[in-house]
Design a protein around this motif. Structure first.
Motif, PDB file in Angstrom:
ATOM      1  N   TRP A 130      44.128  41.540  34.708  1.00 61.92           N
ATOM      2  CA  TRP A 130      44.648  42.847  34.303  1.00 61.92           C
ATOM      3  C   TRP A 130      44.860  43.764  35.507  1.00 61.92           C
ATOM      4  CZ3 TRP A 130      46.476  45.495  30.219  1.00 61.92           C
ATOM      5  CH2 TRP A 130      46.389  46.879  30.212  1.00 61.92           C
ATOM      6  N   SER A 131      43.839  43.861  36.350  1.00 63.24           N
ATOM      7  CA  SER A 131      43.938  44.727  37.529  1.00 63.24           C
ATOM      8  C   SER A 131      45.035  44.237  38.472  1.00 63.24           C
ATOM      9  CB  SER A 131      42.600  44.773  38.261  1.00 63.24           C
ATOM     10  OG  SER A 131      41.567  45.233  37.413  1.00 63.24           O
ATOM     11  N   SER A 132      45.131  42.919  38.644  1.00 61.00           N
ATOM     12  CA  SER A 132      46.138  42.348  39.535  1.00 61.00           C
ATOM     13  C   SER A 132      47.542  42.575  38.975  1.00 61.00           C
ATOM     14  CB  SER A 132      45.888  40.845  39.729  1.00 61.00           C
ATOM     15  OG  SER A 132      44.598  40.603  40.243  1.00 61.00           O
ATOM     16  N   TRP A 133      47.683  42.437  37.669  1.00 61.70           N
ATOM     17  CA  TRP A 133      48.991  42.606  37.038  1.00 61.70           C
ATOM     18  C   TRP A 133      49.478  44.048  37.159  1.00 61.70           C
ATOM     19  CZ3 TRP A 133      50.034  43.839  31.375  1.00 61.70           C
ATOM     20  CH2 TRP A 133      51.402  43.737  31.085  1.00 61.70           C
TER      21      TRP A 133
ATOM     22  N   PRO B 214      36.283  50.555  45.569  1.00 60.11           N
ATOM     23  CA  PRO B 214      35.839  50.012  44.274  1.00 60.11           C
ATOM     24  C   PRO B 214      36.485  48.677  43.929  1.00 60.11           C
ATOM     25  CG  PRO B 214      36.232  52.364  44.085  1.00 60.11           C
ATOM     26  CD  PRO B 214      36.701  51.964  45.453  1.00 60.11           C
ATOM     27  N   PHE B 215      37.776  48.522  44.202  1.00 59.39           N
ATOM     28  CA  PHE B 215      38.439  47.259  43.892  1.00 59.39           C
ATOM     29  C   PHE B 215      37.898  46.120  44.747  1.00 59.39           C
ATOM     30  CE2 PHE B 215      42.401  49.018  41.675  1.00 59.39           C
ATOM     31  CZ  PHE B 215      41.993  48.497  40.451  1.00 59.39           C
TER      32      PHE B 215
ATOM     33  N   VAL C 118      45.651  42.663  48.436  1.00 60.23           N
ATOM     34  CA  VAL C 118      46.623  43.436  47.670  1.00 60.23           C
ATOM     35  C   VAL C 118      46.524  43.039  46.202  1.00 60.23           C
ATOM     36  CG1 VAL C 118      49.073  43.952  47.343  1.00 60.23           C
ATOM     37  CG2 VAL C 118      48.159  43.620  49.651  1.00 60.23           C
ATOM     38  N   MET C 119      46.439  44.039  45.329  1.00 57.21           N
ATOM     39  CA  MET C 119      46.365  43.766  43.897  1.00 57.21           C
ATOM     40  C   MET C 119      47.742  43.299  43.410  1.00 57.21           C
ATOM     41  SD  MET C 119      43.221  44.424  43.530  1.00 57.21           S
ATOM     42  CE  MET C 119      43.084  44.117  41.776  1.00 57.21           C
ATOM     43  N   SER C 120      47.887  41.990  43.222  1.00 53.43           N
ATOM     44  CA  SER C 120      49.152  41.399  42.798  1.00 53.43           C
ATOM     45  C   SER C 120      48.860  40.058  42.148  1.00 53.43           C
ATOM     46  CB  SER C 120      50.098  41.217  43.988  1.00 53.43           C
ATOM     47  OG  SER C 120      49.562  40.245  44.888  1.00 53.43           O
TER      48      SER C 120
ATOM     49  N   GLN D 171      51.758  49.875  46.947  1.00 56.51           N
ATOM     50  CA  GLN D 171      50.785  48.877  46.514  1.00 56.51           C
ATOM     51  C   GLN D 171      49.375  49.454  46.529  1.00 56.51           C
ATOM     52  OE1 GLN D 171      51.633  45.873  49.503  1.00 56.51           O
ATOM     53  NE2 GLN D 171      50.025  46.624  50.847  1.00 56.51           N
ATOM     54  N   ILE D 172      48.529  48.844  45.726  1.00 54.16           N
ATOM     55  CA  ILE D 172      47.104  49.179  45.683  1.00 54.16           C
ATOM     56  C   ILE D 172      46.339  47.973  46.221  1.00 54.16           C
ATOM     57  CG2 ILE D 172      45.160  49.866  44.235  1.00 54.16           C
ATOM     58  CD1 ILE D 172      47.369  51.941  44.301  1.00 54.16           C
ATOM     59  N   SER D 173      45.434  48.210  47.136  1.00 56.90           N
ATOM     60  CA  SER D 173      44.709  47.097  47.761  1.00 56.90           C
ATOM     61  C   SER D 173      43.209  47.225  47.516  1.00 56.90           C
ATOM     62  CB  SER D 173      44.990  47.057  49.258  1.00 56.90           C
ATOM     63  OG  SER D 173      44.425  48.191  49.905  1.00 56.90           O
ATOM     64  N   ALA D 174      42.548  46.101  47.683  1.00 58.05           N
ATOM     65  CA  ALA D 174      41.088  46.061  47.627  1.00 58.05           C
ATOM     66  C   ALA D 174      40.579  45.921  49.055  1.00 58.05           C
ATOM     67  CB  ALA D 174      40.611  44.887  46.763  1.00 58.05           C
ATOM     68  N   GLY D 175      40.048  47.023  49.582  1.00 56.01           N
ATOM     69  CA  GLY D 175      39.530  46.982  50.946  1.00 56.01           C
ATOM     70  C   GLY D 175      40.597  46.853  52.002  1.00 56.01           C
ATOM     71  N   LYS D 176      41.830  47.223  51.689  1.00 54.80           N
ATOM     72  CA  LYS D 176      42.940  47.250  52.649  1.00 54.80           C
ATOM     73  C   LYS D 176      43.450  45.860  53.042  1.00 54.80           C
ATOM     74  CE  LYS D 176      42.780  51.763  53.087  1.00 54.80           C
ATOM     75  NZ  LYS D 176      43.848  52.648  52.598  1.00 54.80           N
TER      76      LYS D 176
END
Length: 385
Positions: A306-309, A261-262, A361-363, A353-358
């Motif tokens: 927001w999602s990245s933070w 989803p991300f 990285v959400m940062s 960490q949470i990533s979008a599609g591996k």
């Protein structure tokens, strides 16, 4: 449920999810009804816009105006169906409840409550900002009506439509009915987006809170009686290991749920920022249109921020666990206990960490890179127009 999930820390998000049929502790029949109602309302507004988009593929201006709202609909569906398909929300919420119940030391409970309260305040700010921008967006059609009252002309001013739609009727004749339909359905779309974002924030803030509780445990592991009067040093290290395992498993479940989803959402955010930027340039001479698309653009940028933070906060808090192992005065422990600390050190060496599609990285670093790429796309499209 008579537990922490009913507390003020989670109440606004819980009620919003109940109204969308997504709170897993409600009766199944009630959830099905509200799910179907939510889907019906979103689709009823999505279809006219998709129809207009399909009928105007040769008109670049109309296409660029349709893209942002279609991406918003897609974002709402992605967030909504992520939990319909995966159905792991209940497990994550029960994990939160378990963590609250497992904490016995008042200082640890207070620390976790502090992060939960921080998450509640941040979520309220996020919801207030997004709905404030939405209110500004929805207020645009009222401008010509008010201007006709305050500064009347010999003829009525042109009416403002919120976005391009095709109902196969005279839209000027049915203007107010179309507007009422939009006012009923658009807030539902944004409620789905905002409160599923808030749910993600709840998960992240809870994880950050548990990382801080783990840090507090590690920094006190050499102190006798820091957990209970009869706990040995070996038992205290085992408690830390179990807590770290629960945190890592929680993050892995989050990552498996959100990675695809991300990936889609980050791409759509970049698309919306580019297309609304184009519309600001195209219709910049019209103040009402400028305000409408600017509010849309700001909201989208803030959504990506927001999602990245949230992802960045998780990285920072989990990195601090690694440092806490060194602050545990491990060198004062016996060789056996030092060896027991090694797995904790090794597992905490790589931050959560949470990533979008591996690969994304959400940062905050990724957010900056995404914005630079978006500006490049915007400049390219502007030069081609």
């Amino acid at each position: 449920m008579n537990n922490m999930l009913d507390s003020s820390h989670y109440r606004p998000t819980r009620w919003a999810l109940i109204m969308m049929g997504q709170w897993p502790f409600e009766p199944p029949g009630k959830n099905r009804f509200f799910k179907c109602l939510t889907i019906f309302l979103i689709i009823s507004m999505c279809l006219p816009t998709m129809t207009k988009f399909a009928m105007s593929v040769t008109d670049i201006d109309i296409v660029m105006e349709c893209i942002p709202i279609l991406c918003v609909y897609a974002a709402a569906f992605i967030k909504f169906f992520t939990w319909v398909i995966d159905d792991d929300m209940k497990g994550l919420l029960l994990s939160i409840e378990r963590d609250w119940k497992n904490l016995k030391v008042p200082e640890h409970i207070e620390l976790l409550a502090e992060f939960a309260e921080r998450g509640r305040k941040i979520n309220n700010f996020y919801a207030t900002l997004i709905f404030g921008l939405l209110g500004l967006f929805l207020a645009m059609p009222a401008i010509p009506i008010l201007m006709d009252v305050w500064i009347p002309l010999n003829q009525s001013r042109s009416r403002i439509f919120l976005y391009q739609t095709e109902y196969f009727v005279d839209q000027n004749e049915y203007y107010f009915l179309i507007l009422i339909h939009a006012y009923i359905t658009i807030p539902v779309v944004f409620v789905a987006i905002v409160y599923f974002d808030n749910l993600f924030s709840i998960f992240i803030n809870h994880t950050c809170g548990m990382c801080n509780v783990l840090r507090l445990h590690l920094e006190c592991v050499h102190i006798a009686g820091s957990f209970s009067d009869n706990a040995t040093s070996e038992k205290r290290i085992q408690i830390c290991a179990d807590m770290q395992t629960n945190i890592l498993q929680f993050v892995q479940r989050l990552e498996s749920i959100y990675t695809i989803p991300f990936l889609l959402l980050v791409g759509m955010n970049m698309t919306v920022i580019t297309s609304t930027g184009m519309m600001i340039v195209i219709k910049g001479a019209e103040i009402s249109e400028l305000i409408r698309f600017a509010s849309f653009n700001v909201g989208t940028i803030f959504h990506l921020f927001w999602s990245s933070w949230q992802g960045h906060a998780l990285i920072v808090e989990s990195e601090a666990v690694y440092l806490s192992v060194y602050q545990s005065k491990w060198y004062t422990l016996s060789p056996k206990l030092q060896r027991m600390l090694l797995p904790l050190m090794m597992r905490s060496a790589k931050p959560c960490q949470i990533s979008a599609g591996k690969f994304y990285v959400m940062s905050m670093e990724s957010f900056g890179a995404a914005m630079r790429m978006t500006m490049s796309f915007f400049t390219l499209l502007l030069s081609m127009r």
